[in-house]
Write a protein that holds these residues in place. Structure first.
Motif, mmCIF file in Angstrom:
data_model
loop_
_atom_site.group_PDB
_atom_site.id
_atom_site.type_symbol
_atom_site.label_atom_id
_atom_site.label_comp_id
_atom_site.label_asym_id
_atom_site.label_seq_id
_atom_site.Cartn_x
_atom_site.Cartn_y
_atom_site.Cartn_z
ATOM 1 N N ARG A 292 42.027 41.128 42.562
ATOM 2 C CA ARG A 292 41.864 39.668 42.503
ATOM 3 C C ARG A 292 42.584 39.102 41.279
ATOM 4 O O ARG A 292 43.104 37.985 41.329
ATOM 5 C CB ARG A 292 40.381 39.310 42.483
ATOM 6 C CG ARG A 292 39.658 39.732 43.759
ATOM 7 C CD ARG A 292 38.281 39.142 43.867
ATOM 8 N NE ARG A 292 37.595 39.680 45.043
ATOM 9 C CZ ARG A 292 36.588 39.062 45.652
ATOM 10 N NH1 ARG A 292 36.178 37.893 45.208
ATOM 11 N NH2 ARG A 292 36.014 39.607 46.696
ATOM 12 N N ALA A 293 42.605 39.879 40.199
ATOM 13 C CA ALA A 293 43.361 39.451 39.013
ATOM 14 C C ALA A 293 44.855 39.404 39.326
ATOM 15 O O ALA A 293 45.569 38.486 38.908
ATOM 16 C CB ALA A 293 43.081 40.396 37.847
ATOM 17 N N LYS A 294 45.350 40.378 40.076
ATOM 18 C CA LYS A 294 46.765 40.370 40.472
ATOM 19 C C LYS A 294 47.072 39.186 41.382
ATOM 20 O O LYS A 294 48.102 38.508 41.229
ATOM 21 C CB LYS A 294 47.122 41.681 41.181
ATOM 22 C CG LYS A 294 47.384 42.848 40.244
ATOM 23 C CD LYS A 294 48.091 43.974 40.954
ATOM 24 C CE LYS A 294 48.350 45.140 40.038
ATOM 25 N NZ LYS A 294 49.330 44.841 38.965
ATOM 26 N N ALA A 295 46.157 38.922 42.321
ATOM 27 C CA ALA A 295 46.366 37.815 43.256
ATOM 28 C C ALA A 295 46.348 36.462 42.551
ATOM 29 O O ALA A 295 46.951 35.490 43.022
ATOM 30 C CB ALA A 295 45.299 37.847 44.349
ATOM 31 N N ALA A 296 45.671 36.423 41.401
ATOM 32 C CA ALA A 296 45.574 35.165 40.648
ATOM 33 C C ALA A 296 46.767 34.956 39.719
ATOM 34 O O ALA A 296 46.781 33.999 38.943
ATOM 35 C CB ALA A 296 44.286 35.138 39.847
ATOM 36 N N GLY A 297 47.751 35.848 39.764
ATOM 37 C CA GLY A 297 48.958 35.655 38.978
ATOM 38 C C GLY A 297 49.262 36.739 37.976
ATOM 39 O O GLY A 297 50.215 36.637 37.203
ATOM 40 N N ASN A 300 45.964 38.968 33.670
ATOM 41 C CA ASN A 300 44.649 38.398 33.403
ATOM 42 C C ASN A 300 43.579 39.377 33.872
ATOM 43 O O ASN A 300 43.884 40.482 34.329
ATOM 44 C CB ASN A 300 44.497 37.031 34.085
ATOM 45 C CG ASN A 300 44.599 37.117 35.587
ATOM 46 O OD1 ASN A 300 43.739 37.690 36.246
ATOM 47 N ND2 ASN A 300 45.671 36.548 36.143
ATOM 48 N N TYR A 301 42.323 38.981 33.763
ATOM 49 C CA TYR A 301 41.228 39.859 34.175
ATOM 50 C C TYR A 301 40.235 39.092 35.038
ATOM 51 O O TYR A 301 40.132 37.873 34.964
ATOM 52 C CB TYR A 301 40.526 40.457 32.954
ATOM 53 C CG TYR A 301 39.754 39.459 32.113
ATOM 54 C CD1 TYR A 301 38.420 39.151 32.395
ATOM 55 C CD2 TYR A 301 40.350 38.830 31.024
ATOM 56 C CE1 TYR A 301 37.713 38.248 31.627
ATOM 57 C CE2 TYR A 301 39.655 37.919 30.246
ATOM 58 C CZ TYR A 301 38.329 37.636 30.559
ATOM 59 O OH TYR A 301 37.624 36.720 29.800
ATOM 60 N N LYS A 302 39.517 39.847 35.851
ATOM 61 C CA LYS A 302 38.426 39.313 36.645
ATOM 62 C C LYS A 302 37.214 40.230 36.471
ATOM 63 O O LYS A 302 37.350 41.448 36.412
ATOM 64 C CB LYS A 302 38.797 39.231 38.131
ATOM 65 C CG LYS A 302 39.910 38.236 38.457
ATOM 66 C CD LYS A 302 39.450 36.804 38.274
ATOM 67 C CE LYS A 302 40.534 35.817 38.664
ATOM 68 N NZ LYS A 302 40.097 34.412 38.478
ATOM 69 N N VAL A 303 36.023 39.621 36.402
ATOM 70 C CA VAL A 303 34.782 40.375 36.246
ATOM 71 C C VAL A 303 34.064 40.424 37.576
ATOM 72 O O VAL A 303 33.838 39.381 38.212
ATOM 73 C CB VAL A 303 33.866 39.738 35.179
ATOM 74 C CG1 VAL A 303 32.588 40.567 35.013
ATOM 75 C CG2 VAL A 303 34.598 39.611 33.843
ATOM 76 N N PHE A 304 33.719 41.627 38.013
ATOM 77 C CA PHE A 304 33.026 41.789 39.285
ATOM 78 C C PHE A 304 31.556 41.450 39.114
ATOM 79 O O PHE A 304 30.884 41.963 38.205
ATOM 80 C CB PHE A 304 33.153 43.219 39.783
ATOM 81 C CG PHE A 304 32.630 43.438 41.188
ATOM 82 C CD1 PHE A 304 33.419 43.194 42.278
ATOM 83 C CD2 PHE A 304 31.316 43.865 41.388
ATOM 84 C CE1 PHE A 304 32.938 43.373 43.569
ATOM 85 C CE2 PHE A 304 30.827 44.050 42.666
ATOM 86 C CZ PHE A 304 31.638 43.805 43.773
ATOM 87 N N GLU A 308 26.768 38.687 43.418
ATOM 88 C CA GLU A 308 27.494 37.871 44.394
ATOM 89 C C GLU A 308 28.546 38.669 45.143
ATOM 90 O O GLU A 308 29.201 38.172 46.053
ATOM 91 C CB GLU A 308 28.169 36.706 43.666
ATOM 92 C CG GLU A 308 27.173 35.762 43.007
ATOM 93 C CD GLU A 308 27.867 34.625 42.280
ATOM 94 O OE1 GLU A 308 29.120 34.603 42.290
ATOM 95 O OE2 GLU A 308 27.159 33.777 41.709
ATOM 96 N N ASN A 309 28.728 39.970 44.717
ATOM 97 C CA ASN A 309 29.708 40.855 45.360
ATOM 98 C C ASN A 309 31.101 40.226 45.347
ATOM 99 O O ASN A 309 31.793 40.220 46.347
ATOM 100 C CB ASN A 309 29.277 41.170 46.794
ATOM 101 C CG ASN A 309 30.084 42.346 47.356
ATOM 102 O OD1 ASN A 309 30.456 43.250 46.622
ATOM 103 N ND2 ASN A 309 30.330 42.310 48.649
ATOM 104 N N SER A 310 31.472 39.672 44.194
ATOM 105 C CA SER A 310 32.771 39.034 44.068
ATOM 106 C C SER A 310 33.258 39.157 42.630
ATOM 107 O O SER A 310 32.529 39.596 41.750
ATOM 108 C CB SER A 310 32.698 37.559 44.463
ATOM 109 O OG SER A 310 31.853 36.868 43.563
ATOM 110 N N ALA A 311 34.492 38.766 42.419
ATOM 111 C CA ALA A 311 35.068 38.793 41.068
ATOM 112 C C ALA A 311 35.250 37.370 40.570
ATOM 113 O O ALA A 311 35.690 36.495 41.312
ATOM 114 C CB ALA A 311 36.406 39.523 41.068
ATOM 115 N N SER A 312 34.919 37.150 39.302
ATOM 116 C CA SER A 312 35.035 35.808 38.750
ATOM 117 C C SER A 312 35.784 35.843 37.417
ATOM 118 O O SER A 312 35.982 36.878 36.845
ATOM 119 C CB SER A 312 33.643 35.211 38.539
ATOM 120 O OG SER A 312 32.885 36.039 37.658
#
Length: 312
Positions: A292-297, A300-304, A308-312
């Motif tokens: 998801r961090a790669k998809a966002a550009g 950067n980083y995303k926290v799982f 919520e079973n998702s990355a934010s």
């Protein structure tokens, strides 16, 4: 294979104690600045050392051992040694008046530490006993080399995937945070500059990761394979700490004074001490957050978020 270092060190000290039963035997590790007392044969002793004690290396006897010639250092009556006046205060504080230090080096010559004998009184050390201690130290260093082959990545020197699984088997009730790192632009480096340059880039990343975790208690770095790395930070649970580490890690990996540029996409997953979640699940969740961090550009980083079973 021993289950852990503590078990191995206990057996090494027990063997050494058979040779010198009336002396304190201890194992130290050495780095550029410090000597750390890893394991003692006795805790009730007139010598004032404790496991985990950290000493400034330039104030220790072990600092005087010549690892190049790989010979023991022996002082049978420290009070008579005028050459030790500069560290006499440290020796008196520890109540050490006789000493043997056996160097422990790995096969490639890398310094690990010392196997030491100490006593609060002046004492004689016979040649046969010293030779036996040297043999024990060689056995110990050989085992350390075997363990390094089993649990270290040969290219970068970081821990490998096997070590990561071993850690979670030994500490199933631990808590902390995993940072799953995938390098952005690494394939281009390999394709345009060749695999030798790619290997050098991976080594540089490993050095940066080791520097990044240096001040974090019990943290360690892993090369999972290819251009994928992982950092484990025990004891860290707050979102503020996680965000601070995430920003710091991005900055650590996105500045290159080279003709090529790399950055990192990072997936972060916290885990709790009371969690029944297995390592494979944590890695899958961290991988999910990383993509998801790669998809966002990228860069950067995303926290799982396990809830919520998702990355934010």
């Amino acid at each position: 294979m021993y289950k852990n270092f503590d078990e191995l060190a206990s057996d090494v000290l027990a063997l050494a104690k058979e040779i010198m039963p009336d002396r304190l035997i201890f194992i130290n590790s050495l780095n550029d600045q410090h000597q750390i007392v890893l394991k003692l044969s006795d805790t009730d002793t007139k010598i004032r050392l404790t496991e985990g004690k950290v000493l400034n290396l330039d104030q220790t006897l072990c600092n005087r051992i010549d690892f190049e010639i790989n010979e023991p250092l022996i002082y049978e009556d420290i009070k008579r040694e005028s050459c030790l006046d500069s560290i006499r205060g440290t020796l008196e504080e520890a109540n050490i008046n006789s000493y043997v230090g056996i160097p422990i080096s790995l096969v490639d010559g890398e310094r690990f530490g010392t196997l030491c004998v100490g006593h609060h009184e002046a004492s004689h050390f016979d040649k046969k006993s010293i030779n036996m201690l040297q043999r024990i130290a060689r056995m110990f260093s050989s085992y350390l080399d075997l363990e390094r082959l089993a649990y270290k990545d040969s290219l970068t020197g970081l821990y490998n995937r096997q070590y990561l699984y071993k850690y979670f088997e030994e500490f199933p009730a631990a808590e902390g945070v995993l940072f799953f790192i995938d390098l952005d632009g690494f394939k281009k480096v390999n394709d345009e500059y060749g695999h030798d340059t790619g290997d050098q880039a991976l080594k540089e990343v490993a050095l940066r990761l080791q520097g990044f975790i240096k001040e974090s208690q019990d943290a360690f770095a892993v090369r999972l394979g290819g251009d994928e790395f992982l950092l484990n930070f025990p004891h860290i649970a707050s979102r503020d700490e996680i965000n601070m580490l995430g920003h710091g890690l991005i900055n650590c990996l996105n500045t290159w004074d080279k003709e090529y540029q790399l950055s990192a996409s990072i997936g972060i997953v916290p885990y709790r001490a009371d969690s029944a979640i297995k390592l494979n699940t944590l890695l899958k969740d961290a991988d999910n957050a990383m993509y998801r961090a790669k998809a966002a550009g990228k860069n950067n980083y995303k926290v799982f978020d396990c809830v919520e079973n998702s990355a934010s």
